[in-house]
Design an enzyme around this catalytic site. Structure first.
Site, mmCIF file in Angstrom:
data_model
loop_
_atom_site.group_PDB
_atom_site.id
_atom_site.type_symbol
_atom_site.label_atom_id
_atom_site.label_comp_id
_atom_site.label_asym_id
_atom_site.label_seq_id
_atom_site.Cartn_x
_atom_site.Cartn_y
_atom_site.Cartn_z
ATOM 1 N N HIS A 242 17.633 37.275 -14.553
ATOM 2 C CA HIS A 242 18.347 36.209 -14.914
ATOM 3 C C HIS A 242 18.875 35.215 -14.079
ATOM 4 C CE1 HIS A 242 21.945 34.276 -17.427
ATOM 5 N NE2 HIS A 242 20.997 34.609 -18.291
ATOM 6 N N ASP B 64 22.751 44.516 -12.243
ATOM 7 C CA ASP B 64 23.315 43.805 -13.496
ATOM 8 C C ASP B 64 22.971 44.410 -14.894
ATOM 9 O OD1 ASP B 64 22.887 41.971 -15.635
ATOM 10 O OD2 ASP B 64 21.772 40.410 -14.906
ATOM 11 N N GLN C 63 22.064 43.759 -19.842
ATOM 12 C CA GLN C 63 21.223 43.985 -21.101
ATOM 13 C C GLN C 63 21.320 45.757 -21.172
ATOM 14 O OE1 GLN C 63 19.879 42.249 -23.451
ATOM 15 N NE2 GLN C 63 20.581 40.277 -22.346
ATOM 16 N N LYS D 207 27.926 41.335 -24.845
ATOM 17 C CA LYS D 207 26.586 42.245 -25.158
ATOM 18 C C LYS D 207 26.811 43.348 -25.820
ATOM 19 C CE LYS D 207 24.358 39.053 -22.395
ATOM 20 N NZ LYS D 207 23.459 37.908 -22.695
ATOM 21 N N CYS E 12 16.996 31.796 -19.574
ATOM 22 C CA CYS E 12 17.671 31.848 -18.189
ATOM 23 C C CYS E 12 17.005 32.692 -17.359
ATOM 24 C CB CYS E 12 18.962 32.385 -18.275
ATOM 25 S SG CYS E 12 20.211 31.165 -19.417
HETATM 26 N N1 7TS Z 1 22.228 39.025 -16.627
HETATM 27 C C1 7TS Z 1 21.407 39.279 -17.825
HETATM 28 C C2 7TS Z 1 20.285 40.254 -17.613
HETATM 29 C C3 7TS Z 1 21.684 38.879 -18.815
HETATM 30 O O1 7TS Z 1 20.774 39.003 -19.913
HETATM 31 C C4 7TS Z 1 22.530 37.820 -19.026
HETATM 32 C C5 7TS Z 1 22.894 37.007 -20.352
HETATM 33 C C6 7TS Z 1 23.435 37.500 -17.892
HETATM 34 C C7 7TS Z 1 23.120 38.128 -16.789
HETATM 35 C C8 7TS Z 1 24.582 36.317 -17.893
HETATM 36 O O2 7TS Z 1 25.625 37.050 -18.628
HETATM 37 P P1 7TS Z 1 26.753 36.139 -19.261
HETATM 38 O O3 7TS Z 1 27.621 36.981 -20.359
HETATM 39 O O4 7TS Z 1 27.654 36.282 -17.960
HETATM 40 O O5 7TS Z 1 26.424 34.778 -19.561
HETATM 41 N N2 7TS Z 1 21.664 36.760 -21.129
HETATM 42 C C9 7TS Z 1 21.398 35.986 -21.993
HETATM 43 C C10 7TS Z 1 20.257 35.848 -22.921
HETATM 44 O O6 7TS Z 1 19.299 36.792 -22.744
HETATM 45 N N3 7TS Z 1 20.543 35.087 -23.926
HETATM 46 O O7 7TS Z 1 21.595 34.508 -23.618
HETATM 47 C C11 7TS Z 1 22.277 35.037 -22.801
#
Ligand code: 7TS
Length: 415
Positions: free
Chosen positions: A132, A209, A212, A235, A373
């Site tokens: 990501h 990370d 997910q 999440k 992303c």
């Molecule tokens: N890393 C992964 C693997 C992610 O899926 C996401 C967000 C992030 C980092 C960033 O997370 P945040 O909470 O700091 O924004 N993924 C997604 C997605 O797949 N669709 O919207 C956000």
């Protein structure tokens, strides 16, 4: 994941779980909502909504600052949430649990504190082509700031990291390996234990990370052996604006603070400031207190469902959706790794994913479309975007059937 796959899906009552989520009871565009976008953000169960409401209604004050009753109650709630997160991750100590806004901020903290302070020319950071943007851009910023090198392990056509190539990129110059435990764009489950082992044998640290992963499998940072682990509350059915960075205490102890202000200091004078103990050294400013309370409630909720039974249920839905989509003409599934979490990315011939998403929305089916992303993943597959359906604890076989019916409808619309 292997044990989760073996568990019978019959243990899990998703129909009952749905009733815990008020938002799912509504209609969208005249149809019962079918929410298939949990990889972007999970919905919140009543237990989380009520915990936040209770905190805001009865307990709120600023933390760590007052002798008055409410301030102490708020501090207890906030620090109690930290202990809950420690247990969720099986970390050794609450000193290893830093509250952040989410995965993005957790990774940036490591990049700006550890990376900026410790790396220089000749040092290497290793990531993968599956990441990501939140696990790419902060390292590019560190590269700009320090002159270090950023290396990228390739992926194959199934959307799996080429493990041999990744291991071949490791050397005594590698200082940090940063990879996702589960890919958001494709659902690939990455063999992170193997990567941690190999990185450590080269003397490199590992950041995982977990954005997910946390809602789909039990996480034990000590069993994983990772040095840092970042995830977002939203999440795992918790609030937005709150997440956790886990870091091994010895490492966090040596790392400089990354933001300055209240909370993170012990003494301040114009000549010299001394910093607070862990974890507060990394928590400048008033934190997201109600978010932490909601996150703790989400962890209670998720664990009450039984993570292994939940994983088996989600694997069942994934298998069912995969088989159904494979039968639909013109659909191509992007990401066919041997081990996947509950994410299915796909394209439909003759139809841009955004148009597909719009037609599905008109049927009440919420999916995500775009590059997720993860633009380098799209570039690798030579596509601008995918449509992505992702499953959570409240999804049922009826949701899979609704997705398939909506895709058939889209096929009619686009010929
Ligand atoms: N890393 C992964 C693997 C992610 O899926 C996401 C967000 C992030 C980092 C960033 O997370 P945040 O909470 O700091 O924004 N993924 C997604 C997605 O797949 N669709 O919207 C956000």
């Amino acid at each position: 994941m292997a044990t989760a796959l073996a568990a019978p899906p019959g243990n899990f009552d998703a129909e009952r779980v749905r009733h815990d989520f008020p938002i799912l009871q509504q209609h969208v565009n005249g149809r019962a909502l079918v929410y298939l976008d949990s990889a972007a953000s999970g919905q919140r169960p009543l237990a989380v909504l009520r915990a936040v409401e209770h905190y805001e209604t009865h307990t709120h004050a600023n933390v760590h600052r007052g002798v008055h009753t409410l301030s102490q109650a708020a501090t207890d709630a906030f620090e109690g949430a930290r202990e809950r997160a420690r247990r969720f991750l099986n970390a050794r100590s609450t000193r290893e649990i830093v509250f952040v806004r989410g995965t993005t901020e957790g990774i940036n903290l490591v990049a700006q504190s550890f990376g900026r302070a410790r790396l220089g020319r000749g040092d290497e950071i290793l990531i993968s082509a599956l990441e990501h943007h939140a696990n790419i851009v902060p390292w590019q910023m560190v590269r700009e700031q320090t002159g270090c090198t950023l290396k990228v392990a390739p992926i194959n056509r199934r959307g799996e990291i080429e493990l041999d190539a990744l291991l071949g990129l490791l050397s005594s110059r590698t200082r940090l390996v940063a990879v996702a435990q589960v890919s958001n764009a494709l659902g690939t489950v990455v063999p992170v234990e193997r990567i941690v082992q190999a990185a450590h044998s080269c003397g490199a640290l590992v950041l995982l990370d977990g954005a997910q992963a946390v809602a789909h499998m039990p996480i034990d940072v000590r069993a994983l052996g990772c040095d840092f682990y970042a995830f977002s509350g939203h999440k795992l059915y918790g609030p937005t604006g709150i997440g956790v960075l886990y870091g091994r205490e010895e490492l966090l102890e040596e790392m400089p603070p990354w933001q300055g202000g209240g909370e993170m200091i012990r003494t301040v004078s114009f000549e010299r400031t001394t910093y607070n103990d862990l974890p507060w050294k990394f928590e400048a400013g008033t934190p997201n207190i109600s978010g932490a309370v909601g996150l703790a409630a989400a962890m209670d909720y998720l664990e009450s469902l039984g993570l292994e039974a939940l994983a088996a249920h989600e694997q069942h839905l994934l298998a069912q959706a995969t088989a159904a989509l494979e039968r639909l003409p013109g659909i191509e599934i992007i990401g066919t790794a041997a081990h996947k979490a509950a994410v299915i990315s796909f394209t439909m011939r003759g139809c841009h994913p955004h148009d597909l998403g719009t037609v599905l929305d008109s049927q009440g089916v919420a999916i995500r479309t775009g590059h997720h992303c993860a633009m380098p993943v799209m570039t690798f597959f030579d596509i601008p975007a995918t449509a992505r359906a992702s499953f959570g604890c409240y999804n049922t076989e009826a949701d899979v059937a609704a997705l398939v019916a909506a895709l058939e409808k889209a096929r009619e619309v686009f010929g």
